[in-house]
Write an enzyme that holds these catalytic residues in place. Structure first.
Site, mmCIF file in Angstrom:
data_model
loop_
_atom_site.group_PDB
_atom_site.id
_atom_site.type_symbol
_atom_site.label_atom_id
_atom_site.label_comp_id
_atom_site.label_asym_id
_atom_site.label_seq_id
_atom_site.Cartn_x
_atom_site.Cartn_y
_atom_site.Cartn_z
ATOM 1 N N ALA A 153 0.857 -1.190 0.000
ATOM 2 C CA ALA A 153 0.000 0.000 0.000
ATOM 3 C C ALA A 153 0.891 1.237 0.000
ATOM 4 O O ALA A 153 2.019 1.191 0.490
ATOM 5 C CB ALA A 153 -0.875 -0.016 1.238
ATOM 6 N N GLY A 168 0.589 -5.561 0.507
ATOM 7 C CA GLY A 168 -0.495 -5.773 -0.456
ATOM 8 C C GLY A 168 -0.010 -6.312 -1.791
ATOM 9 O O GLY A 168 -0.767 -6.982 -2.504
ATOM 10 N N GLU A 172 0.210 -9.924 -1.301
ATOM 11 C CA GLU A 172 -1.170 -10.415 -1.146
ATOM 12 C C GLU A 172 -1.898 -10.463 -2.487
ATOM 13 O O GLU A 172 -2.697 -11.377 -2.732
ATOM 14 C CB GLU A 172 -1.907 -9.524 -0.142
ATOM 15 C CG GLU A 172 -1.331 -9.691 1.256
ATOM 16 C CD GLU A 172 -1.874 -8.695 2.248
ATOM 17 O OE1 GLU A 172 -2.217 -9.079 3.363
ATOM 18 O OE2 GLU A 172 -1.964 -7.497 1.922
ATOM 19 N N GLU A 177 4.244 -5.551 7.326
ATOM 20 C CA GLU A 177 3.352 -4.627 8.038
ATOM 21 C C GLU A 177 3.663 -4.537 9.533
ATOM 22 O O GLU A 177 3.458 -3.489 10.150
ATOM 23 C CB GLU A 177 1.882 -5.046 7.858
ATOM 24 C CG GLU A 177 1.316 -4.787 6.478
ATOM 25 C CD GLU A 177 1.563 -5.917 5.489
ATOM 26 O OE1 GLU A 177 2.459 -6.767 5.739
ATOM 27 O OE2 GLU A 177 0.866 -5.953 4.459
HETATM 28 N N1 DAK Z 1 4.490 3.334 -0.360
HETATM 29 C C1 DAK Z 1 4.902 4.518 -0.856
HETATM 30 N N2 DAK Z 1 6.112 4.719 -1.412
HETATM 31 C C2 DAK Z 1 6.952 3.671 -1.456
HETATM 32 C C3 DAK Z 1 6.600 2.385 -0.958
HETATM 33 C C4 DAK Z 1 5.299 2.234 -0.379
HETATM 34 N N3 DAK Z 1 4.839 1.062 0.079
HETATM 35 N N4 DAK Z 1 7.639 1.566 -1.121
HETATM 36 C C5 DAK Z 1 8.618 2.293 -1.725
HETATM 37 N N5 DAK Z 1 8.207 3.562 -1.921
HETATM 38 C C6 DAK Z 1 8.965 4.658 -2.537
HETATM 39 C C7 DAK Z 1 10.046 5.190 -1.587
HETATM 40 O O1 DAK Z 1 9.493 6.116 -0.668
HETATM 41 C C8 DAK Z 1 11.001 5.847 -2.581
HETATM 42 O O2 DAK Z 1 10.448 7.096 -2.955
HETATM 43 P P1 DAK Z 1 11.421 8.407 -3.114
HETATM 44 O O3 DAK Z 1 12.053 8.578 -1.801
HETATM 45 O O4 DAK Z 1 12.398 8.010 -4.205
HETATM 46 O O5 DAK Z 1 10.478 9.504 -3.495
HETATM 47 C C9 DAK Z 1 10.927 4.920 -3.788
HETATM 48 O O6 DAK Z 1 9.688 4.173 -3.657
HETATM 49 C C10 DAK Z 1 12.058 3.932 -3.856
HETATM 50 O O7 DAK Z 1 12.121 3.291 -2.603
HETATM 51 P P2 DAK Z 1 13.489 3.180 -1.735
HETATM 52 O O8 DAK Z 1 14.375 4.365 -1.970
HETATM 53 O O9 DAK Z 1 13.099 2.860 -0.352
HETATM 54 O O10 DAK Z 1 14.167 1.917 -2.462
HETATM 55 P P3 DAK Z 1 15.103 0.816 -1.814
HETATM 56 O O11 DAK Z 1 15.565 -0.022 -2.958
HETATM 57 O O12 DAK Z 1 16.146 1.454 -0.912
HETATM 58 O O13 DAK Z 1 14.140 -0.048 -0.870
HETATM 59 C C11 DAK Z 1 12.114 -1.249 -0.320
HETATM 60 C C12 DAK Z 1 13.073 -0.757 -1.431
HETATM 61 C C13 DAK Z 1 10.910 -1.933 -1.044
HETATM 62 C C14 DAK Z 1 12.838 -2.279 0.534
HETATM 63 C C15 DAK Z 1 11.632 -0.075 0.552
HETATM 64 O O14 DAK Z 1 11.167 0.963 -0.310
HETATM 65 C C16 DAK Z 1 10.517 -0.426 1.481
HETATM 66 O O15 DAK Z 1 10.733 -1.049 2.533
HETATM 67 N N6 DAK Z 1 9.273 0.001 1.153
HETATM 68 C C17 DAK Z 1 8.112 -0.147 2.037
HETATM 69 C C18 DAK Z 1 7.505 -1.521 1.870
HETATM 70 C C19 DAK Z 1 6.352 -1.771 2.840
HETATM 71 O O16 DAK Z 1 6.473 -1.662 4.066
HETATM 72 N N7 DAK Z 1 5.257 -2.126 2.253
HETATM 73 C C20 DAK Z 1 4.073 -2.605 3.023
HETATM 74 C C21 DAK Z 1 3.124 -1.503 3.228
HETATM 75 S S1 DAK Z 1 1.692 -2.012 4.156
HETATM 76 C C22 DAK Z 1 -5.562 -4.558 2.540
HETATM 77 C C23 DAK Z 1 -4.806 -4.670 1.394
HETATM 78 C C24 DAK Z 1 -3.506 -4.319 1.399
HETATM 79 C C25 DAK Z 1 -2.904 -3.817 2.523
HETATM 80 C C26 DAK Z 1 -3.638 -3.655 3.661
HETATM 81 C C27 DAK Z 1 -4.968 -4.032 3.668
HETATM 82 N N8 DAK Z 1 -6.922 -5.034 2.526
HETATM 83 C C28 DAK Z 1 -7.440 -5.811 1.420
HETATM 84 C C29 DAK Z 1 -7.820 -4.761 3.636
HETATM 85 C C30 DAK Z 1 -1.505 -3.500 2.408
HETATM 86 C C31 DAK Z 1 -0.693 -3.004 3.378
HETATM 87 C C32 DAK Z 1 0.686 -2.767 3.001
HETATM 88 O O17 DAK Z 1 1.073 -3.056 1.928
#
Ligand code: DAK
Length: 261
Positions: free
Chosen positions: A67, A112, A115, A135
């Site tokens: 997300a 997500g 998922e 998460e």
């Molecule tokens: N959201 C927004 N921006 C993101 C992002 C995310 N999830 N993941 C990466 N980015 C952005 C970064 O902010 C960065 O942007 P700038 O700073 O360049 O503007 C750009 O993408 C490149 O990322 P990094 O500079 O961090 O790149 P790295 O190679 O150093 O690292 C990484 C890649 C994937 C390891 C890191 O970006 C990271 O940890 N990202 C967060 C991943 C995360 O925690 N995702 C889970 C989010 S919670 C539901 C359905 C779905 C969900 C919930 C409920 N239902 C059906 C009810 C979902 C929840 C989630 O997904």
């Protein structure tokens, strides 16, 4: 190639639809707007009888990095709940598509993003792909089916470890668990996914669709009930023109031509 949204590009091939998440700068992160557009796309796709196989992929090193976390910041509990409900509906729409679905996971498939891949019938992964349900690191838990679908697909202990540590999972360990079907170099992944999609699209469509439904409903169906359903479907298929064609073609030593009847 058709752009159907700022971050969605579709390519049509004979009997295939390939949808690419095109949001490389945010590694494919799912904004609410993007989830909504994906839902509208899937609602149209499900009734498109020209498409037998659907391939979902991403761009660069991101499949879908979850997300869009920037949208989580400062939202009210109601807005957060709205996003979760929308995502649940859209993920469900993907999982219940009548077409066979393939996730071609080119890079990060987190939260997500993992998922969504778990909602597809088959998952092919690039060697550089990284999966995970991180998460817990945000003080949250998966809300798009991670605790439920990964547990069913990979087992209780594997899912527990994945969810409570939030660690990244490589494609090899998911292949060992039967979650990932095949691993390819990133540069070849989409071609391999299309090759597999074409192979499936050339199979008799009624048999493929019936197999999908039977297998999807196997978990949660008592065995005898499932075996009865399997027989009923098989008898129905035996009466189709495609079954007659498949059997004749085998005996005539020629390629079958399936028509979906
Ligand atoms: N959201 C927004 N921006 C993101 C992002 C995310 N999830 N993941 C990466 N980015 C952005 C970064 O902010 C960065 O942007 P700038 O700073 O360049 O503007 C750009 O993408 C490149 O990322 P990094 O500079 O961090 O790149 P790295 O190679 O150093 O690292 C990484 C890649 C994937 C390891 C890191 O970006 C990271 O940890 N990202 C967060 C991943 C995360 O925690 N995702 C889970 C989010 S919670 C539901 C359905 C779905 C969900 C919930 C409920 N239902 C059906 C009810 C979902 C929840 C989630 O997904």
């Amino acid at each position: 190639m058709t752009r159907i949204h700022d971050h969605l590009v579709e390519e049509r091939r004979d009997q295939l639809a390939v949808l690419r998440i095109d949001r490389e700068a945010a590694l494919g992160a799912l904004s609410g707007d993007l989830v909504r557009a994906l839902g509208e796309y899937l609602d149209v796709l499900r009734t498109d009888e020209r498409v037998r196989v659907f391939v979902l992929t991403g761009t660069g090193k991101g499949f879908i990095a979850g997300a869009d976390i920037s949208e989580y910041h400062g939202v009210t509990a109601e807005e957060f709940a709205d996003y979760q409900q929308l995502s649940r509906r859209v993920f469900g729409a993907l999982e219940s598509l009548p077409q066979l679905t393939i996730a071609a996971v080119n890079g990060y498939a987190l939260g997500g993003g993992f998922e969504i891949a778990l909602c597809c019938d088959l998952i092919l992964a690039a060697d550089r792909a990284r999966f995970g349900l991180p998460e817990v690191k945000l003080g949250l838990l998966p809300g798009g089916g991670g605790t439920q679908r990964l547990t069913r697909d990979a087992g209780v202990r594997f899912a527990t470890e994945a969810v409570v540590t939030g660690r990244f999972l490589g494609p090899e360990e998911l292949q060992q668990r039967g979650v990932v079907s095949a691993i390819h170099p990133a540069a070849d992944l989409l071609d391999k996914a299309i090759e597999l999609a074409e192979d499936i699209a050339a199979k008799p469509p009624l048999a493929v669709a019936a197999a999908k439904q039977l297998i999807r409903s196997a978990v949660g169906t008592p065995l005898q009930e499932g075996l009865t359903a399997e027989h009923q479907v098989l008898f129905d298929l035996f009466a189709t023109a495609d079954a007659a064609e498949g059997i004749s073609a085998f005996l005539d030593k020629r390629q079958p031509r399936f028509v979906g009847r």
